[in-house]
Scaffold this active site. Structure first.
Site, short mmCIF file in Angstrom:
data_model
loop_
_atom_site.label_atom_id
_atom_site.label_comp_id
_atom_site.label_asym_id
_atom_site.label_seq_id
_atom_site.Cartn_x
_atom_site.Cartn_y
_atom_site.Cartn_z
N SER A 119 71.43 21.68 54.18
CA SER A 119 72.04 20.94 53.08
C SER A 119 73.35 20.26 53.48
O SER A 119 73.77 19.32 52.83
CB SER A 119 72.33 21.88 51.90
OG SER A 119 71.16 22.50 51.44
N HIS A 140 66.40 16.30 55.01
CA HIS A 140 66.93 17.04 53.87
C HIS A 140 66.16 16.70 52.59
O HIS A 140 66.36 15.66 51.97
CB HIS A 140 68.42 16.74 53.68
CG HIS A 140 69.05 17.50 52.57
ND1 HIS A 140 70.08 17.01 51.81
CD2 HIS A 140 68.77 18.75 52.07
CE1 HIS A 140 70.43 17.90 50.90
NE2 HIS A 140 69.63 18.96 51.04
N GLU A 152 66.85 12.76 52.64
CA GLU A 152 67.87 12.20 53.53
C GLU A 152 67.43 12.45 54.97
O GLU A 152 67.15 13.59 55.35
CB GLU A 152 69.22 12.86 53.28
CG GLU A 152 69.86 12.50 51.96
CD GLU A 152 71.17 13.22 51.72
OE1 GLU A 152 72.10 12.58 51.20
OE2 GLU A 152 71.27 14.42 52.06
N ASN A 190 75.08 15.66 48.74
CA ASN A 190 75.84 16.90 48.54
C ASN A 190 77.34 16.72 48.71
O ASN A 190 78.12 17.49 48.12
CB ASN A 190 75.32 18.00 49.47
CG ASN A 190 74.04 18.61 48.94
OD1 ASN A 190 73.77 18.55 47.75
ND2 ASN A 190 73.24 19.19 49.82
#
Length: 289
Positions: A119, A140, A152, A190
Site C-alpha cells: 500500500s 496496488h 496503481e 494513499n
C-alpha cells in the site's frame, strides 16, 4: 511472454480478491499462504464472490465451476515456478516482504514478473532482494478488488518497460483501470487518502464529533460515497497505521504523525471489519456511515 498462470501469495482480503478477479478473467491461479486454515477460509470467500458474479450475470454457472477448477490452494512456495506472474499480497511489513522476495528468488522462473501489492512501501527496497530487480513492479489493487476498478502500477528506476507493458496488459484483461505511478511513498491514492483518514481519527479522538457525524459530514459536505472512519474500518486500522508510519518515516515529517487512537485500536485488536470492531461495532446492525 504470455501470462497464463498467476501465483498470489497471501490469502487475506486482498489476496483472495486478486485471486477471484484473476480466475474470472480465465487465469490459472495458485493461492499460497502459510496454513491451509487460511487458504480454506479464502476459498470460501472466493466461492462467495464468484457466486455473486453469477447472480449479477458477469459469469455463467459453467464459468463458476471452471474457475474453481483452476484454483490451487497450497502452502508450498515452489509452485511459483509454474507462474509467469507472481503477486505478493502479504502483511504490510517490510522485513517480512524482504524475506519473501529472497525466497522467491529460489523458485520463480527467470522471466517471471514479480509484483507487490504493498500500500505504501518502497518497491525498490523489496526489489533489491530479488534476483532480477528489473522484473519487480508495484501492482496496488484496492479493497475490495472484485469491485474497485483502479490499480496503481508503480515503476522503480530498475523496472523494465517490458515488465511494465505486460503488467498493464494483465490489468486490462481483469477489466481494471491501470494508472502509471513513479515510485514515491504512498504512491498517489494513499498519500492523499490515508492522511485524510488520520485527520478524521484525530477529530474523533479530540471529541469534536462522533464517528457517525464525522462520516455524515464528509458524505454530505464533500460528496464522498463513504465516510473516512467507515473507510478506515474497511481498509483495516492496522493498514492505515502502517501507511502513516511509512509516510512519516520516508518523508521524515511530523505532518504524517499517526493519530494516537490508531495505535490504541491496533493494540486492542480493533482492526475494523475484519476483526468485528473498529470505529464501528460490526456485531451490531449495519451502520450507514
Amino acid at each position: 511472454m504470455e501470462i497464463k498462470n498467476v501465483s498470489v501469495i497471501g490469502a487475506g482480503t486482498m489476496g483472495s480478491g486478486i485471486a477471484t478477479v484473476s480466475l474470472i478473467s480465465g487465469y490459472d491461479v495458485n493461492l499460497i499462504d502459510i496454513s491451509m486454515e487460511f487458504l480454506e477460509k479464502a476459498k470460501s470467500n472466493i466461492e462467495k464472490n464468484l457466486q455473486k458474479s453469477v447472480s449479477k450475470g458477469v459469469i455463467t454457472e459453467e464459468a463458476y465451476s471452471n474457475a474453481l477448477n483452476r484454483l490451487q490452494l497450497t502452502t508450498d512456495y515452489s509452485v511459483v515456478k509454474d507462474s509467469q506472474l507472481v503477486i505478493e499480497a502479504i502483511v504490510e511489513n517490510l522485513d517480512i516482504k524482504k524475506k519473501l522476495f529472497t525466497q522467491l528468488s529460489e523458485h520463480a522462473v527467470e522471466d517471471a514478473i514479480i509484483a507487490s501489492n504493498t500500500s505504501a512501501l518502497k518497491i525498490t527496497d523489496i526489489a533489491n532482494l530479488y534476483k532480477n530487480p528489473e522484473n519487480v513492479i508495484g501492482m496496488h489493487f484496492f479493497n475490495p478488488p472484485v469491485i474497485m476498478k483502479l490499480v496503481e502500477l508503480i515503476k522503480t528506476e530498475l523496472t523494465s518497460e517490458k515488465v511494465f507493458d505486460l503488467s498493464k496488459e494483465f490489468i486490462l484483461t481483469l477489466k481494471k483501470e491501470p494508472v502509471e505511478v513513479k515510485e514515491s511513498p504512498g504512491f498517489v491514492v494513499n498519500r492523499i487518502l490515508v492522511p485524510m483518514i488520520n485527520e478524521a481519527a484525530m477529530i474523533y479522538e479530540e471529541g469534536v464529533a462522533s464517528a457517525e457525524d464525522i462520516d455524515k459530514a464528509m458524505k454530505l459536505g464533500a460528496n464522498h460515497p463513504i465516510g473516512p472512519l467507515a473507510l478506515a474500518d474497511m481498509i483495516g486500522i492496522d493498514v492505515c497505521l502502517a501507511i502513516m508510519e511509512t509516510l512519516q518515516r520516508d518523508f521524515n515529517s511530523d505532518k504524517y504523525t499517526p493519530a494516537k487512537i490508531l495505535n490504541q485500536m491496533v493494540e486492542e485488536g480493533n482492526l475494523g471489519k475484519k476483526s468485528g470492531k473498529g470505529f464501528y461495532d460490526y456485531s451490531r446492525p449495519k451502520v450507514n456511515a
